[in-house]
Structures are given as C-alpha cells and as structure tokens.
Design a protein around this motif. Structure first.
Motif, PDB file in Angstrom:
ATOM      1  N   LYS A   4       0.694  -1.268  -0.089  1.00  0.00           N
ATOM      2  CA  LYS A   4      -0.016  -0.122  -0.033  1.00  0.00           C
ATOM      3  C   LYS A   4       0.800   1.256   0.038  1.00  0.00           C
ATOM      4  O   LYS A   4       1.989   1.316   0.500  1.00  0.00           O
ATOM      5  CB  LYS A   4      -1.038   0.037   1.215  1.00  0.00           C
ATOM      6  CG  LYS A   4      -1.636  -1.128   1.400  1.00  0.00           C
ATOM      7  CD  LYS A   4      -3.053  -1.025   0.594  1.00  0.00           C
ATOM      8  CE  LYS A   4      -3.922  -2.074   0.829  1.00  0.00           C
ATOM      9  NZ  LYS A   4      -5.242  -1.858  -0.124  1.00  0.00           N
ATOM     10  N   VAL A   5       0.436   2.354  -0.198  1.00  0.00           N
ATOM     11  CA  VAL A   5       0.829   3.807  -0.553  1.00  0.00           C
ATOM     12  C   VAL A   5       0.389   4.632   0.443  1.00  0.00           C
ATOM     13  O   VAL A   5      -1.024   4.735   0.290  1.00  0.00           O
ATOM     14  CB  VAL A   5       1.111   4.142  -1.962  1.00  0.00           C
ATOM     15  CG1 VAL A   5       1.799   5.640  -1.971  1.00  0.00           C
ATOM     16  CG2 VAL A   5       1.558   3.215  -2.794  1.00  0.00           C
ATOM     17  N   ILE A   6       1.136   5.187   1.204  1.00  0.00           N
ATOM     18  CA  ILE A   6       0.394   6.287   1.992  1.00  0.00           C
ATOM     19  C   ILE A   6       0.989   7.581   1.758  1.00  0.00           C
ATOM     20  O   ILE A   6       2.280   7.615   1.795  1.00  0.00           O
ATOM     21  CB  ILE A   6       0.882   6.133   3.708  1.00  0.00           C
ATOM     22  CG1 ILE A   6       0.497   4.726   3.953  1.00  0.00           C
ATOM     23  CG2 ILE A   6       0.050   7.167   4.504  1.00  0.00           C
ATOM     24  CD1 ILE A   6      -1.144   4.438   4.049  1.00  0.00           C
ATOM     25  N   ILE A   7       0.234   8.652   1.509  1.00  0.00           N
ATOM     26  CA  ILE A   7       0.747   9.954   0.863  1.00  0.00           C
ATOM     27  C   ILE A   7       0.499  11.049   2.185  1.00  0.00           C
ATOM     28  O   ILE A   7      -0.461  10.997   2.381  1.00  0.00           O
ATOM     29  CB  ILE A   7       0.103  10.059  -0.352  1.00  0.00           C
ATOM     30  CG1 ILE A   7       0.253   9.271  -1.501  1.00  0.00           C
ATOM     31  CG2 ILE A   7       0.426  11.739  -0.684  1.00  0.00           C
ATOM     32  CD1 ILE A   7      -1.156   9.242  -2.622  1.00  0.00           C
ATOM     33  N   ILE A   8       1.555  11.594   2.320  1.00  0.00           N
ATOM     34  CA  ILE A   8       1.324  12.545   3.672  1.00  0.00           C
ATOM     35  C   ILE A   8       1.791  13.791   3.003  1.00  0.00           C
ATOM     36  O   ILE A   8       2.841  14.029   2.471  1.00  0.00           O
ATOM     37  CB  ILE A   8       1.689  12.278   4.699  1.00  0.00           C
ATOM     38  CG1 ILE A   8       1.203  10.653   5.335  1.00  0.00           C
ATOM     39  CG2 ILE A   8       1.642  13.214   5.872  1.00  0.00           C
ATOM     40  CD1 ILE A   8       1.452  10.262   6.863  1.00  0.00           C
ATOM     41  N   SER A   9       1.011  14.770   2.760  1.00  0.00           N
ATOM     42  CA  SER A   9       1.559  16.017   2.337  1.00  0.00           C
ATOM     43  C   SER A   9       1.081  17.325   3.335  1.00  0.00           C
ATOM     44  O   SER A   9      -0.127  16.970   4.063  1.00  0.00           O
ATOM     45  CB  SER A   9       0.767  16.484   0.988  1.00  0.00           C
ATOM     46  OG  SER A   9       1.101  15.380  -0.113  1.00  0.00           O
ATOM     47  N   ALA A  10       1.704  18.384   3.049  1.00  0.00           N
ATOM     48  CA  ALA A  10       1.185  19.754   3.866  1.00  0.00           C
ATOM     49  C   ALA A  10       2.033  20.768   3.504  1.00  0.00           C
ATOM     50  O   ALA A  10       3.121  20.333   3.023  1.00  0.00           O
ATOM     51  CB  ALA A  10       1.183  19.332   5.301  1.00  0.00           C
ATOM     52  N   CYS A  92       6.591  -2.044  -2.697  1.00  0.00           N
ATOM     53  CA  CYS A  92       4.995  -2.342  -2.848  1.00  0.00           C
ATOM     54  C   CYS A  92       5.097  -4.026  -3.411  1.00  0.00           C
ATOM     55  O   CYS A  92       4.314  -4.761  -2.799  1.00  0.00           O
ATOM     56  CB  CYS A  92       4.540  -1.548  -3.724  1.00  0.00           C
ATOM     57  SG  CYS A  92       3.678  -0.142  -3.073  1.00  0.00           S
ATOM     58  N   GLU A  93       5.978  -4.380  -4.420  1.00  0.00           N
ATOM     59  CA  GLU A  93       6.115  -5.488  -4.577  1.00  0.00           C
ATOM     60  C   GLU A  93       6.461  -6.706  -3.352  1.00  0.00           C
ATOM     61  O   GLU A  93       6.189  -7.933  -3.694  1.00  0.00           O
ATOM     62  CB  GLU A  93       7.101  -5.725  -5.737  1.00  0.00           C
ATOM     63  CG  GLU A  93       6.602  -4.980  -7.079  1.00  0.00           C
ATOM     64  CD  GLU A  93       7.403  -5.149  -8.473  1.00  0.00           C
ATOM     65  OE1 GLU A  93       8.565  -5.444  -8.191  1.00  0.00           O
ATOM     66  OE2 GLU A  93       7.004  -4.698  -9.309  1.00  0.00           O
ATOM     67  N   ARG A  94       7.287  -6.052  -2.867  1.00  0.00           N
ATOM     68  CA  ARG A  94       7.598  -6.842  -1.362  1.00  0.00           C
ATOM     69  C   ARG A  94       6.333  -7.159  -0.457  1.00  0.00           C
ATOM     70  O   ARG A  94       6.716  -7.363   0.753  1.00  0.00           O
ATOM     71  CB  ARG A  94       8.895  -6.357  -0.841  1.00  0.00           C
ATOM     72  CG  ARG A  94      10.017  -6.691  -1.802  1.00  0.00           C
ATOM     73  CD  ARG A  94      11.397  -6.375  -0.849  1.00  0.00           C
ATOM     74  NE  ARG A  94      11.594  -4.838  -0.392  1.00  0.00           N
ATOM     75  CZ  ARG A  94      12.142  -3.907  -1.003  1.00  0.00           C
ATOM     76  NH1 ARG A  94      12.914  -4.129  -1.853  1.00  0.00           N
ATOM     77  NH2 ARG A  94      12.295  -2.811  -0.372  1.00  0.00           N
ATOM     78  N   GLY A  95       5.308  -6.391  -0.750  1.00  0.00           N
ATOM     79  CA  GLY A  95       4.134  -6.268   0.469  1.00  0.00           C
ATOM     80  C   GLY A  95       4.306  -5.291   1.455  1.00  0.00           C
ATOM     81  O   GLY A  95       3.701  -5.274   2.283  1.00  0.00           O
ATOM     82  N   GLU A  96       5.226  -4.132   1.162  1.00  0.00           N
ATOM     83  CA  GLU A  96       5.536  -3.041   2.298  1.00  0.00           C
ATOM     84  C   GLU A  96       4.617  -1.948   1.972  1.00  0.00           C
ATOM     85  O   GLU A  96       3.890  -1.800   0.829  1.00  0.00           O
ATOM     86  CB  GLU A  96       6.792  -2.770   2.252  1.00  0.00           C
ATOM     87  CG  GLU A  96       7.943  -3.805   2.372  1.00  0.00           C
ATOM     88  CD  GLU A  96       9.408  -3.270   2.109  1.00  0.00           C
ATOM     89  OE1 GLU A  96      10.436  -4.005   2.532  1.00  0.00           O
ATOM     90  OE2 GLU A  96       9.529  -2.012   1.692  1.00  0.00           O
ATOM     91  N   THR A  97       4.312  -1.284   2.988  1.00  0.00           N
ATOM     92  CA  THR A  97       3.445   0.017   3.076  1.00  0.00           C
ATOM     93  C   THR A  97       4.720   1.106   3.018  1.00  0.00           C
ATOM     94  O   THR A  97       5.245   1.274   3.857  1.00  0.00           O
ATOM     95  CB  THR A  97       2.522   0.007   4.337  1.00  0.00           C
ATOM     96  OG1 THR A  97       1.671  -0.903   4.338  1.00  0.00           O
ATOM     97  CG2 THR A  97       1.745   1.383   4.104  1.00  0.00           C
ATOM     98  N   VAL A  98       4.411   1.751   1.990  1.00  0.00           N
ATOM     99  CA  VAL A  98       5.298   2.797   1.779  1.00  0.00           C
ATOM    100  C   VAL A  98       4.757   4.132   2.074  1.00  0.00           C
ATOM    101  O   VAL A  98       3.637   4.399   1.524  1.00  0.00           O
ATOM    102  CB  VAL A  98       5.777   3.041   0.189  1.00  0.00           C
ATOM    103  CG1 VAL A  98       6.725   3.996  -0.133  1.00  0.00           C
ATOM    104  CG2 VAL A  98       6.398   1.383  -0.113  1.00  0.00           C
TER     105      VAL A  98
END
Length: 193
Positions: A4-10, A92-98
């Motif tokens: 999964k991808v977590i996008i944090i912006s500010a 992500c291909e390794r199943g990590e949350t980035v």
C-alpha cells in the motif's frame, strides 16, 4: 501490487515529517519511508539516501527525461523534488506499506496513479498565522524565505479537499494519534489487526 502507499502532504512547517517519524517510532503500523530526490544541497545533519537523494540539477533533469519519477515538482524556482518510481514499486512488490512525504501537487498525482492502493492524508496548520510562527521558530530560513513559504502554503491549502483525509496539527500528540488511526484503518481491516 501487494503493498500500500500512504501519501502525507502539507505546506512546509505543518509537521508532516515529525508526524511520520512519530508514527514509525510507535511501531503500531509498519511503514517504509520513501526517500525523495532533490537538487537542493543538504541541510546540517541531513544524510544522502536517508533524508533525501541529493542529486545535481542535471541528474534530476535526466531522471525526468528518462521517466524515472512517479511525481516531481519544481517547488520553488530552480528547486526540484520528486519520488523515484523504484522507491515505491520495489517496496510494494515486497508487500510493504510505503509512506511518501511529498508536495501537495505530487500527492494528488500519486493518488491518481495508485488509486485504491493509496491513501492520501493532508496535514493542515491550525491557521496561516500559526504556520508563520512555526517557520520563524525553526530559525532556518530568512524572513524573505518565510514570506515565500507562507504565500505558497496559502496556495497549497486549496489542495486539501482533493485528499482522502485531513488532520489539523494543532496539538502534535493528537495529530499523530489521528493520523496513525487513519493509516491503521486503511492498512489493517478492523477485524484482522
């Protein structure tokens, strides 16, 4: 894609990097930090490959030409930041949350690219005046640079409605808890955590 991808912006000075580090230190959610690339010089205490991939303007422009970025932006005149595709895809291909700590325009682009596999969170200041006070308190920028950052922040706040979730960072501990809960809900369905 498994991960999964977590996008944090500010806007600059709203505490997004501090919030990400606090969540990672708490260890309730296993996040792998995406390291952005930039052509700016390192600040005191920053390490290449840890804080950013520090590359020259020529290297950055070649990476753009080679389509090696998921997103990039000329955040300030002559100052580029971007996320290399390899930083996200391999993890992500390794199943990590980035987790990505990126510019608001880049965050919108990454969300569009990854769709339901990505969650976008916008960290907001309690007010523009409080943001100015925080930037002044850092003592890392000139008054002119702070004026430029505040002006840019006012523009960037217009992107908040395009994000999945918004968190106001008025009290850091509460903002960390709220952001962490949002991420846990996205990455770990309630009945399986």
């Amino acid at each position: 894609m498994k991960g999964k991808v977590i996008i944090i912006s500010a806007p600059s000075g709203c505490g997004k990097s501090t919030i990400i580090r606090a969540i990672m230190e708490r260890g309730k959610v296993d996040l792998k930090f995406s390291v952005s690339a930039t052509n700016r010089p390192p600040r005191e205490g920053e390490t290449d490959g840890v804080n950013y991939h520090f590359i020259t303007t020529e290297e950055f422009q070649q990476a753009i030409a080679d389509d090696r970025f998921v997103e990039y932006e000329e955040v300030y005149p002559g100052r580029y930041y971007g996320t290399l595709k390899s930083e996200i895809v391999e993890r992500c291909e390794r199943g990590e949350t980035v987790v990505l700590d990126i510019d608001v325009k880049g965050g919108v682009r990454v969300k569009e690219l990854f769709g339901r596999d990505a969650l976008s969170i916008y960290i907001m200041p309690p007010s523009v005046e409080e943001l100015r006070r925080r930037l002044e308190g850092r003592a890392t920028d000139s008054a002119e640079a702070i004026d430029q950052r505040v002006s840019k922040a006012e523009f960037e706040l217009g992107f908040a409605p395009r994000y999945d979730c918004r968190v106001i960072n008025d009290q850091l501990d509460l903002a960390v808890e709220q952001t962490e809960a949002i991420i846990l809900d996205f990455t770990c369905p309630q009945t399986f955590c």
